[in-house]
Scaffold this active site. Structure first.
Site, PDB file in Angstrom:
ATOM      1  N   SER A  20       4.893   9.936   9.858  1.00 20.35           N
ATOM      2  CA  SER A  20       6.000  10.052   8.889  1.00 20.35           C
ATOM      3  C   SER A  20       5.293  10.736   7.767  1.00 20.35           C
ATOM      4  CB  SER A  20       6.992   8.892   8.638  1.00 20.35           C
ATOM      5  OG  SER A  20       6.180   7.829   7.995  1.00 20.35           O
ATOM      6  N   GLN A  21       3.833  10.327   7.353  1.00 21.94           N
ATOM      7  CA  GLN A  21       3.079  10.510   6.150  1.00 21.94           C
ATOM      8  C   GLN A  21       3.333  11.991   5.921  1.00 21.94           C
ATOM      9  OE1 GLN A  21      -0.682   8.997   6.276  1.00 21.94           O
ATOM     10  NE2 GLN A  21       0.205   6.810   5.896  1.00 21.94           N
ATOM     11  N   SER A  24       8.151   6.185  12.376  1.00 28.91           N
ATOM     12  CA  SER A  24       8.345   5.169  11.438  1.00 28.91           C
ATOM     13  C   SER A  24       9.346   5.667  10.285  1.00 28.91           C
ATOM     14  CB  SER A  24       6.946   5.260  10.601  1.00 28.91           C
ATOM     15  OG  SER A  24       5.991   4.726  11.649  1.00 28.91           O
ATOM     16  N   LYS A  54       0.772  -1.237   0.085  1.00 26.97           N
ATOM     17  CA  LYS A  54       0.133  -0.073  -0.178  1.00 26.97           C
ATOM     18  C   LYS A  54       0.842   1.187   0.174  1.00 26.97           C
ATOM     19  CE  LYS A  54      -1.652   1.757   3.766  1.00 26.97           C
ATOM     20  NZ  LYS A  54      -2.586   2.165   4.856  1.00 26.97           N
ATOM     21  N   SER A  55       1.949   1.318   0.791  1.00 25.11           N
ATOM     22  CA  SER A  55       2.709   2.504   0.997  1.00 25.11           C
ATOM     23  C   SER A  55       3.413   2.809  -0.263  1.00 25.11           C
ATOM     24  CB  SER A  55       3.780   2.190   2.031  1.00 25.11           C
ATOM     25  OG  SER A  55       3.093   2.173   3.299  1.00 25.11           O
ATOM     26  N   ASP A  81       3.023  -0.584  12.508  1.00 21.20           N
ATOM     27  CA  ASP A  81       1.764  -1.299  11.947  1.00 21.20           C
ATOM     28  C   ASP A  81       2.028  -2.591  12.315  1.00 21.20           C
ATOM     29  OD1 ASP A  81       0.871   1.177  10.776  1.00 21.20           O
ATOM     30  OD2 ASP A  81       1.479   0.779   8.679  1.00 21.20           O
ATOM     31  N   ARG A  86      -5.083   1.822  18.114  1.00 20.94           N
ATOM     32  CA  ARG A  86      -4.621   0.474  17.953  1.00 20.94           C
ATOM     33  C   ARG A  86      -4.427  -0.006  19.503  1.00 20.94           C
ATOM     34  NH1 ARG A  86      -2.116   0.507  12.040  1.00 20.94           N
ATOM     35  NH2 ARG A  86      -4.006   0.745  10.880  1.00 20.94           N
ATOM     36  N   ARG A 106      -6.236  -3.754  10.377  1.00 21.03           N
ATOM     37  CA  ARG A 106      -5.176  -4.387  11.029  1.00 21.03           C
ATOM     38  C   ARG A 106      -5.453  -5.013  12.169  1.00 21.03           C
ATOM     39  NH1 ARG A 106      -1.403  -3.705   7.468  1.00 21.03           N
ATOM     40  NH2 ARG A 106      -1.044  -1.853   6.424  1.00 21.03           N
TER      41      ARG A 106
END
Length: 411
Positions: free
Chosen positions: A156-157, A182, A10-11, A296, A327, A368
């Site tokens: 980190s996005q 990340s 996905k990344s 993740d 999460r 997840r």
């Protein structure tokens, strides 16, 4: 011994879509991930006027270095954080008025560090409701560039979105990071930018991106290492062997390091040039591990932790509290409902050995959580899920695929 054909990353797919859209020429992405997130990203590009042609195994994108082909668009990003964070930055480098919205789940997730940085770069940007959250409107007139500071300690996005946009600015970017999480995902970004012809360097906490744009590229998307973690964990838990081709010593994704955790717990691990193999040995040892850079995979480890012979303590994972759901708390909640002793803190969770009871797992709409507890279900027959369909975000066929693996293994 089972060869597991894991879907594309996905990344990597999301970054490749951005890079291809920004490049000069036609790029072809080979074996991209087909999921709700990547479909939403591709539709977002189409809404911005980019030409995206999607086949079963190849996607072709005609890039526009000058930015979106339309001067007005309303883009719906679904649940996809990559779309909600990358596409506004891409649009800001063009010219026009572009509105971005997303699902209620994505609206709850922050975008403030990114939008604050874009404003510092002169971008006219408005949050329509809650400050720092979608929906937002960008009135774009290109980005001059310059030097900024960025806090990327939540995701980190935010840094990736700015790095990807850097070559599209008139003068380039110099980004000093005051906090970061990340890091391996940032390394993916840098490697892919260079593959598409950009000039980007890192000196400690400072990233420098030269102007000059991107060139079109044929790009193979490697299998998703986060998704592979479920099958590696399943092998370790069940005493079977899982081989994932396409993820080896040259893999970009840091989440492949999850197998190092399994090795420390007692599994046999071999990382070769073109594949990674995990074999369960019939035992799992307790472990204390910091998972900041591979967060993740935290739910994967948390879900199988009760089957270890000692406590499993996962540290430095505060950022997992601002994902599709909290999460860390979701894992704790489900494990406690299964009868497992769990302690938590701001950025850690400790899980004690036990025999989980079969319960309905509360997925909290998070792919997840669902996939991680499906793995634990190998040893807990009768486990069910309140929202099994949430896996569509990254792996729509997961439950059927995983059932096939279980059948092969006879578990």
């Amino acid at each position: 011994m089972t060869v597991v054909a894991v879907p594309g990353s996905k990344s990597v797919t999301a970054r490749a879509l951005f890079l291809a859209a920004a490049a000069d020429g036609v790029s072809t992405l080979h074996r991209p991930l087909l999921s709700d997130d990547t479909d939403g990203f591709a539709e977002g590009l189409a809404g911005l006027g980019y030409d995206v042609v999607r086949g079963a195994r190849e996607w072709r994108i005609t890039g526009r270095p000058a930015g979106p082909a339309v001067d007005e668009a309303d883009v719906y990003c679904r649940d996809a954080a990559t779309a909600a964070r990358f596409l506004p930055a891409l649009a800001a480098a063009g010219h026009g008025t572009f509105r971005f919205d997303a699902s209620a789940q994505m609206r709850r997730r922050p975008v403030a560090p990114l939008t604050r940085a874009l404003r510092e770069l002169g971008v006219d940007l408005t949050h329509e409701e809650a400050e720092g959250h979608l929906p937002l409107t960008v009135v774009a007139d290109g980005i001059k560039g310059g030097a900024i500071e960025l806090d990327a300690s939540l995701s980190s996005q935010f840094l990736t979105a700015l790095l990807l946009t850097g070559p599209l600015t008139a003068e380039g970017l110099r980004i000093k990071v005051t906090g970061i999480v990340s890091v391996p995902y940032v390394e993916i970004t840098l490697a892919m930018m260079r593959r598409f012809g950009a000039e980007v360097t890192r000196d400690g906490d400072t990233f420098t991106v030269a102007p000059g744009g991107y060139r079109a590229t044929d790009y193979p998307v490697e299998p998703d290492a986060s998704t592979a973690s479920y099958f590696f964990a399943a092998a370790a838990l069940s005493g079977r062997t899982a081989i994932v081709p396409g993820l080896g010593t040259g893999a970009l994704q840091g989440d492949l390091r999850f197998v190092d955790v399994l090795r420390e717990m007692g599994a046999e691990v071999e990382i070769g040039e073109g594949a990674t193999t995990v074999t369960g040995t019939g035992r799992l040892s307790g472990v204390t591990v910091a998972m900041r850079d591979i967060s993740d995979t935290m739910p994967t480890l948390a879900a199988i932790a009760p089957f270890a012979d000692g406590p499993v303590r996962i540290e430095d994972v505060y950022n997992t509290r601002v994902k599709e759901c909290d999460r860390l708390e979701a894992c704790a909640e489900n494990l406690r409902r299964q009868g497992i002793r769990v302690e938590t803190g701001r950025d850690w969770i400790e899980i004690h050995p036990g025999t989980p009871a079969p319960v309905e797992i509360s997925c909290h709409g998070d792919h997840r959580i669902a996939m991680s507890f499906a793995v634990a279900g190998l040893r807990t027959p009768g486990t069910t899920f309140d929202d099994p369909g949430c896996v569509k975000k990254t792996f729509p066929e997961f439950h059927e695929f995983f059932a096939g693996i279980r059948e092969q293994w006879g578990v």
